[in-house]
Write a protein that holds these residues in place. Structure first.
Motif, PDB file in Angstrom:
ATOM      1  N   ALA A 190       0.827  -1.207   0.000  1.00 17.38           N
ATOM      2  CA  ALA A 190       0.000   0.000   0.000  1.00 17.38           C
ATOM      3  C   ALA A 190       0.860   1.255   0.000  1.00 17.38           C
ATOM      4  CB  ALA A 190      -0.933  -0.006   1.213  1.00 17.38           C
ATOM      5  N   GLY A 191       1.970   1.244   0.752  1.00 10.37           N
ATOM      6  CA  GLY A 191       2.856   2.401   0.781  1.00 10.37           C
ATOM      7  C   GLY A 191       3.501   2.674  -0.560  1.00 10.37           C
ATOM      8  N   VAL A 192       3.865   1.612  -1.286  1.00 11.13           N
ATOM      9  CA  VAL A 192       4.467   1.803  -2.614  1.00 11.13           C
ATOM     10  C   VAL A 192       3.444   2.391  -3.582  1.00 11.13           C
ATOM     11  CG1 VAL A 192       5.511   0.611  -4.576  1.00 11.13           C
ATOM     12  CG2 VAL A 192       6.172  -0.020  -2.258  1.00 11.13           C
ATOM     13  N   VAL A 193       2.205   1.913  -3.527  1.00 11.77           N
ATOM     14  CA  VAL A 193       1.155   2.471  -4.383  1.00 11.77           C
ATOM     15  C   VAL A 193       0.917   3.940  -4.044  1.00 11.77           C
ATOM     16  CG1 VAL A 193      -1.286   2.329  -4.986  1.00 11.77           C
ATOM     17  CG2 VAL A 193       0.051   0.247  -4.751  1.00 11.77           C
ATOM     18  N   LEU A 194       0.870   4.265  -2.766  1.00  8.75           N
ATOM     19  CA  LEU A 194       0.715   5.663  -2.364  1.00  8.75           C
ATOM     20  C   LEU A 194       1.907   6.499  -2.816  1.00  8.75           C
ATOM     21  CD1 LEU A 194      -0.752   5.329   1.252  1.00  8.75           C
ATOM     22  CD2 LEU A 194      -1.943   6.060  -0.811  1.00  8.75           C
ATOM     23  N   ALA A 195       3.097   5.916  -2.808  1.00  5.74           N
ATOM     24  CA  ALA A 195       4.279   6.648  -3.271  1.00  5.74           C
ATOM     25  C   ALA A 195       4.136   7.043  -4.732  1.00  5.74           C
ATOM     26  CB  ALA A 195       5.532   5.793  -3.068  1.00  5.74           C
ATOM     27  N   ILE A 196       3.607   6.137  -5.560  1.00  7.29           N
ATOM     28  CA  ILE A 196       3.392   6.462  -6.972  1.00  7.29           C
ATOM     29  C   ILE A 196       2.405   7.612  -7.116  1.00  7.29           C
ATOM     30  CG2 ILE A 196       2.708   5.538  -9.210  1.00  7.29           C
ATOM     31  CD1 ILE A 196       5.252   4.331  -8.090  1.00  7.29           C
ATOM     32  N   MET A 197       1.423   7.677  -6.209  1.00 10.59           N
ATOM     33  CA  MET A 197       0.444   8.756  -6.261  1.00 10.59           C
ATOM     34  C   MET A 197       1.007  10.072  -5.738  1.00 10.59           C
ATOM     35  SD  MET A 197      -2.858   6.601  -4.882  1.00 10.59           S
ATOM     36  CE  MET A 197      -3.972   7.954  -5.175  1.00 10.59           C
ATOM     37  N   VAL A 198       1.958   9.995  -4.823  1.00 13.69           N
ATOM     38  CA  VAL A 198       2.524  11.196  -4.202  1.00 13.69           C
ATOM     39  C   VAL A 198       3.623  11.806  -5.059  1.00 13.69           C
ATOM     40  CG1 VAL A 198       3.921  11.933  -2.222  1.00 13.69           C
ATOM     41  CG2 VAL A 198       1.867  10.573  -1.856  1.00 13.69           C
ATOM     42  N   ILE A 199       4.317  10.986  -5.842  1.00 12.39           N
ATOM     43  CA  ILE A 199       5.466  11.464  -6.626  1.00 12.39           C
ATOM     44  C   ILE A 199       5.130  12.691  -7.492  1.00 12.39           C
ATOM     45  CG2 ILE A 199       6.904  10.841  -8.628  1.00 12.39           C
ATOM     46  CD1 ILE A 199       7.404   8.159  -7.298  1.00 12.39           C
ATOM     47  N   PRO A 200       4.009  12.731  -8.231  1.00 13.37           N
ATOM     48  CA  PRO A 200       3.729  13.935  -9.035  1.00 13.37           C
ATOM     49  C   PRO A 200       3.617  15.205  -8.198  1.00 13.37           C
ATOM     50  CG  PRO A 200       2.354  12.112  -9.742  1.00 13.37           C
ATOM     51  CD  PRO A 200       3.025  11.667  -8.490  1.00 13.37           C
ATOM     52  N   ILE A 201       3.032  15.117  -6.996  1.00 13.82           N
ATOM     53  CA  ILE A 201       2.865  16.304  -6.156  1.00 13.82           C
ATOM     54  C   ILE A 201       4.219  16.822  -5.692  1.00 13.82           C
ATOM     55  CG2 ILE A 201       1.848  17.165  -4.017  1.00 13.82           C
ATOM     56  CD1 ILE A 201      -0.325  15.054  -4.313  1.00 13.82           C
ATOM     57  N   VAL A 202       5.032  15.942  -5.121  1.00 13.14           N
ATOM     58  CA  VAL A 202       6.334  16.359  -4.591  1.00 13.14           C
ATOM     59  C   VAL A 202       7.246  16.811  -5.726  1.00 13.14           C
ATOM     60  CG1 VAL A 202       8.280  15.669  -3.151  1.00 13.14           C
ATOM     61  CG2 VAL A 202       6.018  14.719  -2.715  1.00 13.14           C
ATOM     62  N   THR A 203       7.181  16.139  -6.858  1.00 13.11           N
ATOM     63  CA  THR A 203       8.034  16.521  -8.000  1.00 13.11           C
ATOM     64  C   THR A 203       7.681  17.913  -8.503  1.00 13.11           C
ATOM     65  OG1 THR A 203       8.276  14.198  -8.652  1.00 13.11           O
ATOM     66  CG2 THR A 203       8.768  15.870 -10.307  1.00 13.11           C
ATOM     67  N   SER A 204       6.403  18.202  -8.649  1.00 23.51           N
ATOM     68  CA  SER A 204       5.987  19.514  -9.158  1.00 23.51           C
ATOM     69  C   SER A 204       6.415  20.638  -8.223  1.00 23.51           C
ATOM     70  CB  SER A 204       4.471  19.536  -9.360  1.00 23.51           C
ATOM     71  OG  SER A 204       4.067  18.570 -10.299  1.00 23.51           O
ATOM     72  N   ILE A 205       6.195  20.461  -6.920  1.00 22.33           N
ATOM     73  CA  ILE A 205       6.571  21.508  -5.963  1.00 22.33           C
ATOM     74  C   ILE A 205       8.082  21.671  -5.912  1.00 22.33           C
ATOM     75  CG2 ILE A 205       6.515  22.169  -3.531  1.00 22.33           C
ATOM     76  CD1 ILE A 205       3.814  20.822  -3.332  1.00 22.33           C
ATOM     77  N   SER A 206       8.814  20.556  -5.887  1.00 23.21           N
ATOM     78  CA  SER A 206      10.279  20.635  -5.844  1.00 23.21           C
ATOM     79  C   SER A 206      10.828  21.298  -7.096  1.00 23.21           C
ATOM     80  CB  SER A 206      10.861  19.226  -5.684  1.00 23.21           C
ATOM     81  OG  SER A 206      10.414  18.610  -4.499  1.00 23.21           O
ATOM     82  N   ARG A 207      10.252  20.991  -8.236  1.00 25.83           N
ATOM     83  CA  ARG A 207      10.726  21.608  -9.485  1.00 25.83           C
ATOM     84  C   ARG A 207      10.504  23.114  -9.475  1.00 25.83           C
ATOM     85  NH1 ARG A 207       8.109  22.750 -14.129  1.00 25.83           N
ATOM     86  NH2 ARG A 207       6.230  21.710 -13.350  1.00 25.83           N
ATOM     87  N   GLU A 208       9.342  23.542  -8.975  1.00 26.73           N
ATOM     88  CA  GLU A 208       9.088  24.983  -8.912  1.00 26.73           C
ATOM     89  C   GLU A 208      10.054  25.677  -7.957  1.00 26.73           C
ATOM     90  OE1 GLU A 208       7.082  26.788 -10.669  1.00 26.73           O
ATOM     91  OE2 GLU A 208       6.217  25.114 -11.796  1.00 26.73           O
ATOM     92  N   VAL A 209      10.354  25.031  -6.827  1.00 28.87           N
ATOM     93  CA  VAL A 209      11.272  25.639  -5.868  1.00 28.87           C
ATOM     94  C   VAL A 209      12.690  25.693  -6.427  1.00 28.87           C
ATOM     95  CG1 VAL A 209      12.310  25.359  -3.580  1.00 28.87           C
ATOM     96  CG2 VAL A 209       9.862  24.993  -3.886  1.00 28.87           C
ATOM     97  N   PHE A 210      13.143  24.615  -7.049  1.00 29.23           N
ATOM     98  CA  PHE A 210      14.489  24.591  -7.622  1.00 29.23           C
ATOM     99  C   PHE A 210      14.636  25.623  -8.736  1.00 29.23           C
ATOM    100  CE2 PHE A 210      14.850  19.838  -6.420  1.00 29.23           C
ATOM    101  CZ  PHE A 210      15.182  20.193  -5.121  1.00 29.23           C
ATOM    102  N   ALA A 211      13.559  25.834  -9.515  1.00 27.88           N
ATOM    103  CA  ALA A 211      13.618  26.802 -10.611  1.00 27.88           C
ATOM    104  C   ALA A 211      13.727  28.236 -10.102  1.00 27.88           C
ATOM    105  CB  ALA A 211      12.393  26.657 -11.503  1.00 27.88           C
ATOM    106  N   GLN A 212      13.380  28.489  -8.833  1.00 26.36           N
ATOM    107  CA  GLN A 212      13.461  29.834  -8.269  1.00 26.36           C
ATOM    108  C   GLN A 212      14.809  30.124  -7.620  1.00 26.36           C
ATOM    109  OE1 GLN A 212      10.166  30.282  -5.581  1.00 26.36           O
ATOM    110  NE2 GLN A 212       8.626  29.901  -7.154  1.00 26.36           N
ATOM    111  N   THR A 213      15.763  29.215  -7.757  1.00 20.74           N
ATOM    112  CA  THR A 213      17.092  29.462  -7.198  1.00 20.74           C
ATOM    113  C   THR A 213      17.681  30.725  -7.816  1.00 20.74           C
ATOM    114  OG1 THR A 213      17.428  27.077  -6.980  1.00 20.74           O
ATOM    115  CG2 THR A 213      19.377  28.471  -6.829  1.00 20.74           C
TER     116      THR A 213
END
Length: 333
Positions: A190-213
């Motif tokens: 169940a945790g691995v399935v949830l990880a697949i669902m969470v990856i797009p959220i964390v990736t999008s936010i991290s990408r926006e933050v990294f782009a503001q460096t």
């Protein structure tokens, strides 16, 4: 801001009059935006009020044992009414399962998401970046049932093999210890399935933050002879650390509130289970889905109280995440 220019008698324009009076279109736009924001808060307040009203009697009866208790049983007397003396409602096993599955999801998702965000920001060619960003955004919009079915039919055999490897080499660790070798439909899956669902959220936010460096910091690192990876370690990661943490906590809120995907791949057993590889566990949301169809009036109120606890827990996590993201956006660290 409007500017009015009136011609004078001599044909020369008069001095312009500056005014801060908003135009009609600005007033309309402000009203629409304000109404939308207040309606969201109103809807959130109505949900809270409904859950609190429905579950108050159960919370008053069980008190703090509703959160710490490990029994969920409805006992009827001879007349068919509920025997309040022997009836007990406690959601501790489901709270433990919720937190356990969410932690597994974060442990798997955050490293993958950070690496994906770094690749998209600093390494991917523009055409590939646009394609991958579109795919990630599309993944965030997938229905939960699709992730659940994919996890049940495709991921579960591979996840069971990974679980067996973890038990073989790390069985000395209490979380990976197993008294009964049942790896199917475990919190790990169940945790691995949830990880697949969470990856797009964390990736999008991290990408926006990294782009503001700040560009000056990046150029300063290159001017000192740093390689691209050295620049990322010395500049980008320290700058975006708080943003990544905030994104991870938003993903945590999504993982804790997930229902259908967890219900599909997890064997719901009402007992406290800290062993991530054992095929038994549950979550508050999946328990509500499991019991709601056959629940009586009193048990429905208990399920509403459980929903209230999950609502408050998710709201607190998301509030902390928003505060962390706002802090990182304002101070850059």
């Amino acid at each position: 801001m409007s500017q009015d220019v009136m011609p004078s008698a001599t044909g020369l324009p008069q001095r312009r009059e500056l005014t801060t009076k908003p135009r009609f279109s600005d007033k309309v736009f402000r009203g629409i935006v304000t109404t939308g924001g207040l309606s969201s808060l109103l809807l959130l307040g109505l949900i809270f009020a409904f859950l609190a009203y429905q579950g108050f009697s159960i919370l008053k009866m069980e008190k703090f044992s509703f959160i710490t208790g490990s029994q969920w049983q409805v006992v009827l007397n001879d007349s068919g009414a509920i025997d309040k003396a022997n009836t007990a409602f406690g959601i501790a096993p489901m709270l433990v399962g919720t937190i356990l599955c969410a932690i597994i999801a974060l442990v798997v998702a955050v490293p993958v998401s950070v690496l994906a965000a770094l690749f998209l920001t600093f390494y991917a060619p523009p055409a590939l970046k646009r394609f991958l960003v579109a795919i990630i955004d599309l993944m965030a919009a997938f229905p939960s049932i699709l992730f659940g079915l994919w996890g049940f039919f495709i991921l579960m055999p591979s996840a069971e093999y990974w679980a067996k490897l973890l038990h073989k080499y790390f069985g000395w660790f209490p979380a990976f210890k197993m008294e009964v070798p049942i790896f199917t439909r475990s919190p790990f899956v169940a945790g691995v399935v949830l990880a697949i669902m969470v990856i797009p959220i964390v990736t999008s936010i991290s990408r926006e933050v990294f782009a503001q460096t700040p560009l000056d910091r990046v150029q300063a690192a290159y001017a000192l002879g740093a390689s691209r990876w050295s620049m990322i370690r010395a500049v980008v990661l320290p700058y975006g650390r708080s943003g990544v943490v905030g994104g991870a906590m938003l993903g945590l809120g999504r993982a804790m509130g997930e229902t259908v995907a967890v219900y599909t791949v997890l064997n719901i057993v009402y007992q406290v289970n800290w062993h991530v590889l054992v095929g038994a566990g549950g979550s508050v949301a999946s328990m509500i889905l499991l019991k709601f169809g056959e629940a009586g009036a009193q048990e429905v109120k208990a399920l509403m109280a459980a929903g209230l606890v999950l609502f408050l827990l998710t709201l607190i996590v998301n509030s902390i995440a928003n505060a962390i993201v706002a802090k990182s956006g304002g101070k850059g660290r």
